[in-house]
Design an enzyme around this catalytic site. Structure first.
Site, PDB file in Angstrom:
ATOM      1  N   SER A  86       0.678  -1.065   0.174  1.00 44.64           N
ATOM      2  CA  SER A  86       0.040  -0.257  -0.444  1.00 44.64           C
ATOM      3  C   SER A  86       0.881   1.299   0.072  1.00 44.64           C
ATOM      4  O   SER A  86      -0.067   2.364  -0.370  1.00 44.64           O
ATOM      5  CB  SER A  86      -0.994  -0.051   0.919  1.00 44.64           C
ATOM      6  OG  SER A  86      -0.022  -0.583   2.177  1.00 44.64           O
ATOM      7  N   THR A 143     -38.689  27.990 -11.109  1.00 39.22           N
ATOM      8  CA  THR A 143     -38.445  26.937 -10.416  1.00 39.22           C
ATOM      9  C   THR A 143     -39.255  25.466 -12.052  1.00 39.22           C
ATOM     10  O   THR A 143     -39.742  26.269 -12.323  1.00 39.22           O
ATOM     11  CB  THR A 143     -39.913  26.808  -9.569  1.00 39.22           C
ATOM     12  OG1 THR A 143     -41.476  27.209 -10.720  1.00 39.22           O
ATOM     13  CG2 THR A 143     -39.925  27.862  -8.241  1.00 39.22           C
ATOM     14  N   HIS A 144     -38.969  24.724 -11.970  1.00 41.89           N
ATOM     15  CA  HIS A 144     -38.704  23.572 -12.777  1.00 41.89           C
ATOM     16  C   HIS A 144     -38.593  24.578 -13.778  1.00 41.89           C
ATOM     17  O   HIS A 144     -38.562  24.144 -14.943  1.00 41.89           O
ATOM     18  CB  HIS A 144     -40.327  23.295 -13.497  1.00 41.89           C
ATOM     19  CG  HIS A 144     -41.288  23.187 -11.858  1.00 41.89           C
ATOM     20  ND1 HIS A 144     -41.301  21.622 -11.404  1.00 41.89           N
ATOM     21  CD2 HIS A 144     -42.045  23.161 -10.971  1.00 41.89           C
ATOM     22  CE1 HIS A 144     -42.630  21.722 -10.667  1.00 41.89           C
ATOM     23  NE2 HIS A 144     -42.506  23.050 -10.033  1.00 41.89           N
ATOM     24  N   SER A 203     -11.165  24.917 -27.756  1.00 43.55           N
ATOM     25  CA  SER A 203     -11.765  23.494 -28.803  1.00 43.55           C
ATOM     26  C   SER A 203     -10.917  23.701 -30.300  1.00 43.55           C
ATOM     27  O   SER A 203     -10.539  24.893 -30.243  1.00 43.55           O
ATOM     28  CB  SER A 203     -12.777  24.173 -29.605  1.00 43.55           C
ATOM     29  OG  SER A 203     -12.990  23.380 -30.430  1.00 43.55           O
ATOM     30  N   LYS A 209     -14.654  28.545 -30.386  1.00 45.26           N
ATOM     31  CA  LYS A 209     -15.524  28.428 -29.129  1.00 45.26           C
ATOM     32  C   LYS A 209     -14.221  28.654 -27.585  1.00 45.26           C
ATOM     33  O   LYS A 209     -12.742  28.942 -27.599  1.00 45.26           O
ATOM     34  CB  LYS A 209     -15.133  26.883 -28.858  1.00 45.26           C
ATOM     35  CG  LYS A 209     -15.893  26.265 -29.682  1.00 45.26           C
ATOM     36  CD  LYS A 209     -17.267  26.032 -29.643  1.00 45.26           C
ATOM     37  CE  LYS A 209     -18.001  24.956 -28.288  1.00 45.26           C
ATOM     38  NZ  LYS A 209     -19.331  24.834 -28.136  1.00 45.26           N
ATOM     39  N   ASN A 236     -15.344  27.359 -23.620  1.00 45.95           N
ATOM     40  CA  ASN A 236     -16.312  26.795 -23.270  1.00 45.95           C
ATOM     41  C   ASN A 236     -16.289  27.025 -22.082  1.00 45.95           C
ATOM     42  O   ASN A 236     -15.240  27.048 -21.388  1.00 45.95           O
ATOM     43  CB  ASN A 236     -15.544  25.339 -23.247  1.00 45.95           C
ATOM     44  CG  ASN A 236     -15.961  24.954 -25.124  1.00 45.95           C
ATOM     45  OD1 ASN A 236     -17.234  25.436 -25.674  1.00 45.95           O
ATOM     46  ND2 ASN A 236     -14.888  23.870 -25.556  1.00 45.95           N
ATOM     47  N   GLU A 251     -18.469  22.376 -16.039  1.00 49.28           N
ATOM     48  CA  GLU A 251     -18.208  21.430 -16.393  1.00 49.28           C
ATOM     49  C   GLU A 251     -17.769  20.577 -15.679  1.00 49.28           C
ATOM     50  O   GLU A 251     -18.187  19.419 -15.376  1.00 49.28           O
ATOM     51  CB  GLU A 251     -18.618  21.195 -17.930  1.00 49.28           C
ATOM     52  CG  GLU A 251     -19.170  22.208 -18.848  1.00 49.28           C
ATOM     53  CD  GLU A 251     -18.723  21.257 -20.283  1.00 49.28           C
ATOM     54  OE1 GLU A 251     -19.266  22.103 -20.664  1.00 49.28           O
ATOM     55  OE2 GLU A 251     -17.378  21.745 -20.117  1.00 49.28           O
ATOM     56  N   TYR A 255      -9.618  -5.295  13.280  1.00 55.83           N
ATOM     57  CA  TYR A 255      -8.974  -5.217  11.748  1.00 55.83           C
ATOM     58  C   TYR A 255      -8.789  -6.135  10.950  1.00 55.83           C
ATOM     59  O   TYR A 255      -8.927  -7.472  11.495  1.00 55.83           O
ATOM     60  CB  TYR A 255      -7.026  -4.980  12.438  1.00 55.83           C
ATOM     61  CG  TYR A 255      -6.387  -3.842  11.255  1.00 55.83           C
ATOM     62  CD1 TYR A 255      -6.714  -3.435  10.152  1.00 55.83           C
ATOM     63  CD2 TYR A 255      -5.756  -5.293  10.572  1.00 55.83           C
ATOM     64  CE1 TYR A 255      -6.330  -2.622   9.362  1.00 55.83           C
ATOM     65  CE2 TYR A 255      -5.542  -5.407   8.999  1.00 55.83           C
ATOM     66  CZ  TYR A 255      -5.455  -3.876   8.326  1.00 55.83           C
ATOM     67  OH  TYR A 255      -5.008  -3.091   7.550  1.00 55.83           O
ATOM     68  N   GLN A 308      -7.469  -1.841   4.453  1.00 54.67           N
ATOM     69  CA  GLN A 308      -6.530  -1.153   3.621  1.00 54.67           C
ATOM     70  C   GLN A 308      -7.156  -0.017   3.011  1.00 54.67           C
ATOM     71  O   GLN A 308      -6.760   1.170   2.110  1.00 54.67           O
ATOM     72  CB  GLN A 308      -4.809  -1.942   3.957  1.00 54.67           C
ATOM     73  CG  GLN A 308      -4.517  -1.331   2.768  1.00 54.67           C
ATOM     74  CD  GLN A 308      -2.905  -2.341   2.035  1.00 54.67           C
ATOM     75  OE1 GLN A 308      -2.513  -3.011   3.764  1.00 54.67           O
ATOM     76  NE2 GLN A 308      -2.662  -2.702   1.222  1.00 54.67           N
ATOM     77  N   LYS A 330      -8.208   4.024   2.229  1.00 56.47           N
ATOM     78  CA  LYS A 330      -7.916   5.723   2.133  1.00 56.47           C
ATOM     79  C   LYS A 330      -7.690   6.117   1.019  1.00 56.47           C
ATOM     80  O   LYS A 330      -7.425   7.312   0.408  1.00 56.47           O
ATOM     81  CB  LYS A 330      -6.150   5.151   2.641  1.00 56.47           C
ATOM     82  CG  LYS A 330      -5.437   4.913   4.207  1.00 56.47           C
ATOM     83  CD  LYS A 330      -4.118   4.419   4.137  1.00 56.47           C
ATOM     84  CE  LYS A 330      -4.509   3.552   4.901  1.00 56.47           C
ATOM     85  NZ  LYS A 330      -5.003   2.226   4.948  1.00 56.47           N
TER      86      LYS A 330
HETATM   87  N1  ARG Z   1      -0.966  -0.587   5.216  1.00 57.59           N
HETATM   88  C1  ARG Z   1      -1.909  -1.557   6.589  1.00 57.59           C
HETATM   89  C2  ARG Z   1      -3.330  -0.639   6.653  1.00 57.59           C
HETATM   90  O1  ARG Z   1      -3.582   0.178   5.413  1.00 57.59           O
HETATM   91  C3  ARG Z   1      -1.851  -0.771   8.082  1.00 57.59           C
HETATM   92  C4  ARG Z   1      -1.990  -2.246   8.736  1.00 57.59           C
HETATM   93  C5  ARG Z   1      -1.506  -3.399   8.690  1.00 57.59           C
HETATM   94  N2  ARG Z   1      -2.417  -4.415   9.626  1.00 57.59           N
HETATM   95  C6  ARG Z   1      -2.205  -5.695   9.825  1.00 57.59           C
HETATM   96  N3  ARG Z   1      -2.401  -6.449  10.232  1.00 57.59           N
HETATM   97  N4  ARG Z   1      -1.710  -6.459   8.910  1.00 57.59           N
HETATM   98  O2  ARG Z   1      -4.217  -0.583   6.913  1.00 57.59           O
END
Ligand code: ARG
Length: 475
Positions: free
Chosen positions: A22, A154-155, A276, A282, A284, A289, A316, A321, A324
């Site tokens: 990650s 309205t509308h 454009s 043009k 734009n 948008e 957990y 993961q 994020k």
């Molecule tokens: N990269 C993991 C996450 O973003 C960190 C936590 C990992 N914990 C584990 N028990 N493998 O969630």
């Protein structure tokens, strides 16, 4: 470098390392990981787990590494699984095996969620600050256009006349609610998960209140299992962002419409327009948008996270993961969009003549006739019916309501006297709506002055919070 391996006969297969990794996205958490490690270190020293001499070596190492992260000198490499592993590798490379002492009493499970929360607090405040700038540009434009008479819709059909500043100022109201929601979010979520360890707390870190305070949180979460499982704060942030995104989208839609040749209500400045590649003439409204378009991914990111969380067992799980990337994407989308949209609004030129030209057409004064009769104590349903007959008459006679003659009015209903014509003007209709939320020029001017006050308050609140969090545990 992996933070585990003792019980394994071999390292992970390449495909597994690639799937598990990650660090390419969670590297954004690196400065927060340093902060959290510094706070954790204090706890370990206070608990006697790390001797103070070693503690100072680790602290100096963490601070130096933190600065190298900020300057870009230290970065993750191909062997790092996640931001936490990369930072431990960097620390050990700097100060030797003693760097591994920090792992006592914490798990990546409480570390990652603490980092992530701090990242979001910082960025939600940044989003709030950028939103106040958009609000300010609407406040300024609203006041400048408070005397321009406009058709209200309205509308998407002419409904009642309004002043154009009223139309623009509505956006400030909605955006200030978004900022308010960020404030509520912060109050509810300013609690630290650090000290939860893997899931049950830790005998080596008996006093998580101290690290929570050092990190700027209002306190510690009440249950370690909840602390490592909770992603409400992220989902709620994504909702707040999606709602703000929907507001930006509606602003975008409005400017796109007003910018059409048919409307020609607004001229968007050259710096905030695009061209454009084939049609040289043009110009734009791409910013507007994109504001409309980008709201789709903001809503999608909220849906993605809620779907990940639904049915997830507690404590957990690696599914977490996945929390994020939707958040990083939503945050970064707004950080790009808000300044551009603010610039577009601040530099837009409104064409008062064009806006006003249609204000009385489309029988926009029909409600005035009904109100006139209601003031004469006719039940409103009956008044509405008679006003409708006036509209029908005008439609067949191909005229507008203010063009009705005394005798035509009288033939429709004897209560429609000649003084009615005095009320059948757009300026009269607007001037009569004097309540606090209404469209009279005085009312709207007062609304804008309250918006200015609320914007100032929001800016003050944001700068206090930013000072609080940025003063905390920086390397
Ligand atoms: N990269 C993991 C996450 O973003 C960190 C936590 C990992 N914990 C584990 N028990 N493998 O969630």
């Amino acid at each position: 470098m992996a933070l585990w391996g003792g019980r394994f006969g071999s390292g992970p297969a390449d495909s597994v390392a690639a799937l598990s990794r990650s660090v390419d996205f969670d590297w954004r958490l690196a400065p927060y990981d340093i902060r959290v490690n510094l706070a954790h270190l204090d706890g370990l020293i206070a608990a006697g787990v790390i001797a103070s001499g070693n503690g100072e070596v680790i602290r100096a190492g963490l601070k130096a590494l933190g600065n190298e992260i900020l300057s870009g000198k230290f970065r993750y490499n191909n062997s790092d699984e996640d931001v936490h592993s990369a930072i431990e590798r960097g620390l050990v490379a700097k100060i030797g095996a003693i760097g591994g002492a920090l792992r006592a009493g914490r798990s990546r499970n409480d570390l990652v969620v603490t980092d992530f929360k701090l990242y979001l607090i910082d960025h939600m405040l940044e989003i709030a600050a950028l939103t106040t700038e958009l609000v300010e540009s609407f406040n300024v434009q609203s006041l400048a256009t408070v005397e321009i008479i406009a058709p209200g819709f309205t509308h998407l059909q002419h409904a009642q006349p309004i002043v154009f500043g009223h139309e623009l100022a509505k956006h400030s109201q909605a955006l200030l609610r978004d900022i308010d929601r960020i404030g509520d979010w912060l109050v509810r979520n300013s609690f630290s998960p650090l000290g939860a360890g893997a899931l049950s707390g830790s005998g080596l870190q008996p006093n998580p209140e101290v690290s929570a305070q050092a990190l700027g949180f209002d306190g510690v979460l009440g249950n370690s299992i909840d602390a490592v499982s909770d992603r409400d704060f992220a989902a709620e942030a994504l909702f707040v962002i999606a709602m703000l995104g929907v507001h930006l989208s509606r602003i975008g839609e409005e400017f796109t419409l007003w910018n059409t040749t048919e409307f020609s209500w607004v001229v968007i400045a050259d710096e905030y327009s695009t061209g454009s590649s084939i049609m040289p003439q043009k110009k734009n409204p791409d910013i507007a948008e994109l504001a409309r378009g980008k709201s789709g991914r903001l809503v999608g990111n909220l849906t993605a996270l809620l779907t990940t969380l639904k049915g997830l067992p507690f404590a957990y799980n690696r599914d977490l993961q996945e929390d994020k990337e939707p958040v990083f994407d939503s945050v970064e989308t707004l950080l790009l969009l808000l300044p551009a949209l603010t610039g577009m609004v601040a530099t837009a030129k409104f064409n008062g003549e064009k806006i006003s030209s249609g204000a009385h057409s489309g029988f926009a004064l029909a409600t005035e006739i009904a109100d006139y009769l209601a003031k004469k104590s006719l039940p409103f349903a009956q008044a509405h019916e008679i006003a409708g007959q006036c509209v029908r008459f005008c439609e067949s006679a191909n005229k507008e309501l203010h063009e009705l003659t005394d005798s035509e009015l009288n033939s429709i209903h004897p209560e429609l006297k000649s003084d009615l014509l005095g009320f059948l003007t757009v300026s009269g209709a607007i001037a009569s709506r004097t309540s606090s939320l209404g469209t009279s020029i005085d009312s709207v001017t007062e609304q804008i002055s309250q918006l200015n006050n609320a914007t100032k308050e929001a800016k003050l609140w944001i700068s206090n919070e930013v000072a609080l969090f940025s003063g905390m545990m920086k390397p």
